[in-house]
Write a protein that holds these residues in place. Structure first.
Motif, PDB file in Angstrom:
ATOM      1  N   ASP A 167     -16.295   0.425 -12.069  1.00  0.00           N
ATOM      2  CA  ASP A 167     -17.715   0.198 -12.320  1.00  0.00           C
ATOM      3  C   ASP A 167     -18.511   0.288 -11.022  1.00  0.00           C
ATOM      4  OD1 ASP A 167     -17.206  -0.176 -15.015  1.00  0.00           O
ATOM      5  OD2 ASP A 167     -16.924  -2.349 -14.788  1.00  0.00           O
ATOM      6  N   ASP A 168     -17.957  -0.310  -9.980  1.00  0.00           N
ATOM      7  CA  ASP A 168     -18.598  -0.266  -8.655  1.00  0.00           C
ATOM      8  C   ASP A 168     -17.615   0.384  -7.690  1.00  0.00           C
ATOM      9  OD1 ASP A 168     -19.626  -0.726  -6.098  1.00  0.00           O
ATOM     10  OD2 ASP A 168     -20.603  -2.588  -6.708  1.00  0.00           O
ATOM     11  N   ARG A 169     -17.773   1.685  -7.475  1.00  0.00           N
ATOM     12  CA  ARG A 169     -16.816   2.449  -6.674  1.00  0.00           C
ATOM     13  C   ARG A 169     -16.705   1.888  -5.244  1.00  0.00           C
ATOM     14  NH1 ARG A 169     -14.760   7.871  -6.586  1.00  0.00           N
ATOM     15  NH2 ARG A 169     -14.244   8.467  -4.442  1.00  0.00           N
ATOM     16  N   ARG A 170     -17.843   1.526  -4.644  1.00  0.00           N
ATOM     17  CA  ARG A 170     -17.819   1.039  -3.270  1.00  0.00           C
ATOM     18  C   ARG A 170     -17.060  -0.283  -3.167  1.00  0.00           C
ATOM     19  NH1 ARG A 170     -23.403   0.963  -0.064  1.00  0.00           N
ATOM     20  NH2 ARG A 170     -23.075   3.185  -0.495  1.00  0.00           N
ATOM     21  N   GLU A 171     -17.319  -1.175  -4.112  1.00  0.00           N
ATOM     22  CA  GLU A 171     -16.636  -2.475  -4.090  1.00  0.00           C
ATOM     23  C   GLU A 171     -15.133  -2.299  -4.299  1.00  0.00           C
ATOM     24  OE1 GLU A 171     -16.573  -6.645  -6.652  1.00  0.00           O
ATOM     25  OE2 GLU A 171     -18.361  -5.378  -6.704  1.00  0.00           O
ATOM     26  N   LYS A 172     -14.786  -1.432  -5.237  1.00  0.00           N
ATOM     27  CA  LYS A 172     -13.363  -1.190  -5.515  1.00  0.00           C
ATOM     28  C   LYS A 172     -12.674  -0.550  -4.306  1.00  0.00           C
ATOM     29  CE  LYS A 172      -9.736  -1.033  -8.252  1.00  0.00           C
ATOM     30  NZ  LYS A 172      -9.070  -2.266  -8.692  1.00  0.00           N
ATOM     31  N   ALA A 173     -13.357   0.386  -3.649  1.00  0.00           N
ATOM     32  CA  ALA A 173     -12.784   1.034  -2.467  1.00  0.00           C
ATOM     33  C   ALA A 173     -12.544   0.026  -1.354  1.00  0.00           C
ATOM     34  CB  ALA A 173     -13.702   2.159  -1.983  1.00  0.00           C
ATOM     35  N   ALA A 174     -13.492  -0.904  -1.159  1.00  0.00           N
ATOM     36  CA  ALA A 174     -13.326  -1.924  -0.115  1.00  0.00           C
ATOM     37  C   ALA A 174     -12.149  -2.836  -0.434  1.00  0.00           C
ATOM     38  CB  ALA A 174     -14.613  -2.727   0.026  1.00  0.00           C
ATOM     39  N   GLU A 175     -12.016  -3.180  -1.708  1.00  0.00           N
ATOM     40  CA  GLU A 175     -10.906  -4.047  -2.137  1.00  0.00           C
ATOM     41  C   GLU A 175      -9.553  -3.360  -1.905  1.00  0.00           C
ATOM     42  OE1 GLU A 175      -9.028  -5.406  -6.395  1.00  0.00           O
ATOM     43  OE2 GLU A 175     -11.227  -5.341  -6.233  1.00  0.00           O
ATOM     44  N   LEU A 176      -9.460  -2.078  -2.296  1.00  0.00           N
ATOM     45  CA  LEU A 176      -8.207  -1.346  -2.121  1.00  0.00           C
ATOM     46  C   LEU A 176      -7.900  -1.097  -0.644  1.00  0.00           C
ATOM     47  CD1 LEU A 176      -8.598   1.265  -5.011  1.00  0.00           C
ATOM     48  CD2 LEU A 176      -6.955  -0.631  -4.911  1.00  0.00           C
ATOM     49  N   ALA A 177      -8.948  -0.860   0.167  1.00  0.00           N
ATOM     50  CA  ALA A 177      -8.745  -0.648   1.599  1.00  0.00           C
ATOM     51  C   ALA A 177      -8.185  -1.902   2.254  1.00  0.00           C
ATOM     52  CB  ALA A 177     -10.051  -0.227   2.263  1.00  0.00           C
ATOM     53  N   ALA A 178      -8.708  -3.061   1.857  1.00  0.00           N
ATOM     54  CA  ALA A 178      -8.201  -4.323   2.404  1.00  0.00           C
ATOM     55  C   ALA A 178      -6.734  -4.508   2.037  1.00  0.00           C
ATOM     56  CB  ALA A 178      -9.035  -5.488   1.900  1.00  0.00           C
ATOM     57  N   GLU A 179      -6.387  -4.193   0.792  1.00  0.00           N
ATOM     58  CA  GLU A 179      -4.982  -4.301   0.369  1.00  0.00           C
ATOM     59  C   GLU A 179      -4.099  -3.332   1.158  1.00  0.00           C
ATOM     60  OE1 GLU A 179      -4.746  -3.626  -3.796  1.00  0.00           O
ATOM     61  OE2 GLU A 179      -5.949  -5.401  -4.337  1.00  0.00           O
ATOM     62  N   TYR A 180      -4.603  -2.107   1.369  1.00  0.00           N
ATOM     63  CA  TYR A 180      -3.831  -1.095   2.108  1.00  0.00           C
ATOM     64  C   TYR A 180      -3.565  -1.556   3.539  1.00  0.00           C
ATOM     65  CZ  TYR A 180      -2.487   3.398   4.134  1.00  0.00           C
ATOM     66  OH  TYR A 180      -1.814   4.401   4.784  1.00  0.00           O
ATOM     67  N   ARG A 181      -4.621  -2.101   4.189  1.00  0.00           N
ATOM     68  CA  ARG A 181      -4.449  -2.586   5.559  1.00  0.00           C
ATOM     69  C   ARG A 181      -3.383  -3.674   5.612  1.00  0.00           C
ATOM     70  NH1 ARG A 181     -10.164  -2.420   5.666  1.00  0.00           N
ATOM     71  NH2 ARG A 181     -10.945  -0.719   6.980  1.00  0.00           N
ATOM     72  N   SER A 182      -3.471  -4.595   4.688  1.00  0.00           N
ATOM     73  CA  SER A 182      -2.539  -5.725   4.693  1.00  0.00           C
ATOM     74  C   SER A 182      -1.114  -5.297   4.396  1.00  0.00           C
ATOM     75  CB  SER A 182      -3.004  -6.758   3.661  1.00  0.00           C
ATOM     76  OG  SER A 182      -2.082  -7.812   3.558  1.00  0.00           O
ATOM     77  N   GLU A 183      -0.967  -4.335   3.472  1.00  0.00           N
ATOM     78  CA  GLU A 183       0.373  -3.970   3.007  1.00  0.00           C
ATOM     79  C   GLU A 183       1.027  -2.888   3.858  1.00  0.00           C
ATOM     80  OE1 GLU A 183       3.555  -4.566   0.419  1.00  0.00           O
ATOM     81  OE2 GLU A 183       1.640  -5.614   0.446  1.00  0.00           O
ATOM     82  N   PHE A 184       0.243  -1.853   4.236  1.00  0.00           N
ATOM     83  CA  PHE A 184       0.849  -0.679   4.850  1.00  0.00           C
ATOM     84  C   PHE A 184       0.440  -0.436   6.305  1.00  0.00           C
ATOM     85  CE2 PHE A 184       0.676   0.278   0.263  1.00  0.00           C
ATOM     86  CZ  PHE A 184       2.027   0.427   0.022  1.00  0.00           C
ATOM     87  N   ALA A 185      -0.739  -0.916   6.721  1.00  0.00           N
ATOM     88  CA  ALA A 185      -1.197  -0.666   8.086  1.00  0.00           C
ATOM     89  C   ALA A 185      -1.006  -1.866   8.999  1.00  0.00           C
ATOM     90  CB  ALA A 185      -2.674  -0.267   8.078  1.00  0.00           C
ATOM     91  N   SER A 186      -0.542  -2.957   8.455  1.00  0.00           N
ATOM     92  CA  SER A 186      -0.357  -4.180   9.239  1.00  0.00           C
ATOM     93  C   SER A 186       0.695  -3.980  10.325  1.00  0.00           C
ATOM     94  CB  SER A 186       0.086  -5.312   8.307  1.00  0.00           C
ATOM     95  OG  SER A 186       0.657  -6.366   9.044  1.00  0.00           O
ATOM     96  N   PRO A 187       0.477  -4.558  11.504  1.00  0.00           N
ATOM     97  CA  PRO A 187       1.509  -4.464  12.547  1.00  0.00           C
ATOM     98  C   PRO A 187       2.814  -5.138  12.132  1.00  0.00           C
ATOM     99  CG  PRO A 187      -0.153  -6.076  13.161  1.00  0.00           C
ATOM    100  CD  PRO A 187      -0.682  -5.356  11.959  1.00  0.00           C
ATOM    101  N   TYR A 188       2.723  -6.110  11.229  1.00  0.00           N
ATOM    102  CA  TYR A 188       3.936  -6.791  10.763  1.00  0.00           C
ATOM    103  C   TYR A 188       4.805  -5.835   9.941  1.00  0.00           C
ATOM    104  CZ  TYR A 188       1.417 -10.922  12.298  1.00  0.00           C
ATOM    105  OH  TYR A 188       0.728 -11.835  13.055  1.00  0.00           O
ATOM    106  N   HIS A 189       4.161  -4.919   9.234  1.00  0.00           N
ATOM    107  CA  HIS A 189       4.904  -3.907   8.484  1.00  0.00           C
ATOM    108  C   HIS A 189       5.697  -3.017   9.450  1.00  0.00           C
ATOM    109  CE1 HIS A 189       5.862  -1.002   5.369  1.00  0.00           C
ATOM    110  NE2 HIS A 189       5.293  -0.030   6.079  1.00  0.00           N
TER     111      HIS A 189
END
Length: 517
Positions: free
Chosen positions: A451-473
């Motif tokens: 419904d809100d592409r920008r909001e959804k993109a921000a939510e998915l980007a935050a998840e991506y950073r935490s899951e795949f781009a994190s230094p802990y990963h």
């Protein structure tokens, strides 16, 4: 048989005549232009009373156009010899513009090569003061051969002893290739110019109108062509830069740099925790981090005006000399491009040749996109950076500050490129690309249905950073040695340098690799 007092007097009189160069009037003209003479530059370089001259009595070999009628050209237009700089042996030559415009003939070149051979024998740096009208036309091919001998000596000494050129006057035509073959070029802002073909020749051949400043000034070479590493305000400032540069360099490739051992006390630096902006997209001047990292903030930046998206230079960490390479987010967001790749690669090669450990600070969004970059050869230029890091055998320590994306992550000495240790700040993001770009590719369908592409993109980007781009990963996969707080960086890197001092690295036997074009 005792020396006849008359002989002693005649010798001293001859010495004085030769040391006067082109004479009192010529020297006065130099001073009126704010320039030092060849001998004054030598005196300023060396510790008092340590200079020993070679070839003072050499006679020119010019036999045509009336020059042979002149009994002598003092020193044949160049002052050569050895001395001490802060107690360490250095070999030097200083061209004398007051003697036939400092032009290079056969004997002039022989004197220069003799002092360079002395540098090879003694394992000592070479400092060259370039101030010459070029090849001596009256000697024809012999003058050209003399330049060839000098170039060949430059190549033989490359990677064996440090070579520093000071452009303090004209340096035109083939003469420019000797400094270009050296490790560092310092050029004075006034009274100096360097080019292959001058404005008149360019105009005659191409029809283009240009000026001396546009093609040969210190500012142009430092900021556009990249030929010059340091700009000096005048001759004395140039000598000061030589002294400072030498203070970080070993005498030759078989020695360690002049380290100053210090106690490795644990001393957190809380200020480092405050240097990163709250917004990860906001730029910061990486030099503020570099200066807090090195001892007493003493950082000698090299090539400061060229390819400013990458910062390189020398400093000390707990007394250990290091070469520092850092992305500069203030310029082009810190992305790597053609010029910065060349700049970084050459600096790494120098450090590796002279046993200087390399510390890399990473905040890179990738290689610079663009038609000009692709057509200009970003592939082969970027490959130089990969080649330089991959072939370097000195200790290599990498600290990932923020972004480390794609091929640029590897080009800034990721673990896979031979980094001995890789540290990451908690703010680091290590991934194939930035989170926003990755989300647009990976979640195209979800974004299209949102419904809100920008909001959804921000939510998915935050998840991506935490899951795949994190230094802990990356640390979990053993691509990062440890995750450290910014305040721990100086002590952590300093301790790692001490431990890596005894590093030994076996490589396949070969003559040499083939660096990308």
């Amino acid at each position: 048989m005792p020396i006849d007092p008359d002989q002693a007097a005649r010798l001293e009189e001859r010495r004085e005549q030769l040391r006067e160069g082109g004479g009192v009037d010529a020297i006065r003209k130099r001073h009126d232009r704010g320039q030092m003479t060849a001998r004054e530059r030598i005196d300023a370089l060396f510790d008092s009373g340590t200079f020993q001259e070679t070839g003072l009595h050499v006679r020119h070999a010019t036999r045509a156009f009336g020059v042979d009628e002149r009994r002598t050209l003092p020193g044949d237009g160049v002052v050569c010899g050895t001395g001490m700089v802060s107690g360490r042996l250095v070999c030097s030559f200083s061209q004398d513009f007051t003697v036939m415009a400092g032009t290079v003939g056969r004997m002039h070149a022989r004197k220069v090569c003799d002092v360079m051979h002395m540098a090879e024998k003694t394992g000592s740096p070479v400092v060259a003061f370039q101030d010459s009208g070029g090849a001596r036309i009256q000697e024809g091919v012999e003058a050209l051969a003399g330049y060839g001998d000098i170039f060949y000596s430059n190549v033989l000494l490359s990677g064996v002893v440090p070579q520093i050129a000071v452009i303090a006057g004209p340096c035109a035509g083939g003469a420019a290739y000797s400094p270009a073959l050296m490790d560092f070029i310092i050029m004075t802002r006034t009274n100096a110019h360097m080019f292959i073909t001058g404005p008149e020749v360019i105009r005659a051949v191409t029809g283009q109108d240009t000026t001396m400043d546009a093609i040969g000034s210190a500012a142009m070479h430092a900021g556009v062509s990249g030929n010059v590493h340091f700009i000096a305000e005048d001759d004395r400032h140039a000598v000061e830069l030589v002294h400072r540069l030498l203070s970080f360099l070993p005498a030759n490739n078989s020695e360690d740099p002049p380290n100053i051992p210090m106690d490795l006390a644990v001393e957190p630096d809380p200020v480092m925790n405050t240097l990163l902006p709250d917004d990860p997209a906001m730029a910061l001047d990486v030099r503020t981090i570099v200066r807090r990292l090195v001892d007493a903030g003493d950082f000698l930046e090299v090539h400061a005006a060229f390819a400013r998206n990458l910062v390189v230079g020398f400093g000390r960490l707990y007394g250990t000399v290091v070469g520092i390479i850092a992305n500069q987010p203030m310029v082009l967001a810190g992305a790597l491009d053609i010029d910065s790749s060349d700049k970084g690669a050459r600096f790494i090669r120098f450090c590796n040749a002279f046993n200087i450990p390399v510390v890399t600070l990473v905040d890179v969004p990738g290689f610079m996109p663009g038609v000009d970059q692709e057509r200009g050869g970003i592939i082969r230029h970027g490959a130089k950076l990969l080649f330089a890091y991959g072939s370097a055998t000195v200790p290599k320590i990498t600290v990932i500050l923020r972004k480390a994306y794609g091929g640029a992550y590897l080009a800034m000495c990721g673990q896979a490129m031979g980094a001995d240790v890789v540290y990451a700040w908690p703010s680091a993001e290590i991934a194939v690309m930035g989170a926003e770009g990755a989300v647009n590719l990976l979640y195209r369908a979800e974004l299209a249905e949102a419904d809100d592409r920008r909001e959804k993109a921000a939510e998915l980007a935050a998840e991506y950073r935490s899951e795949f781009a994190s230094p802990y990963h990356s640390a979990a996969l053993d691509f990062v040695t440890d995750i450290i707080l910014p305040e721990e960086t100086r002590w952590t890197v300093g301790l790692a340098l001490r431990k890596l001092a005894a590093k030994r690295e076996l490589r396949p036997a070969k003559k040499h690799g083939n660096i990308p074009l």
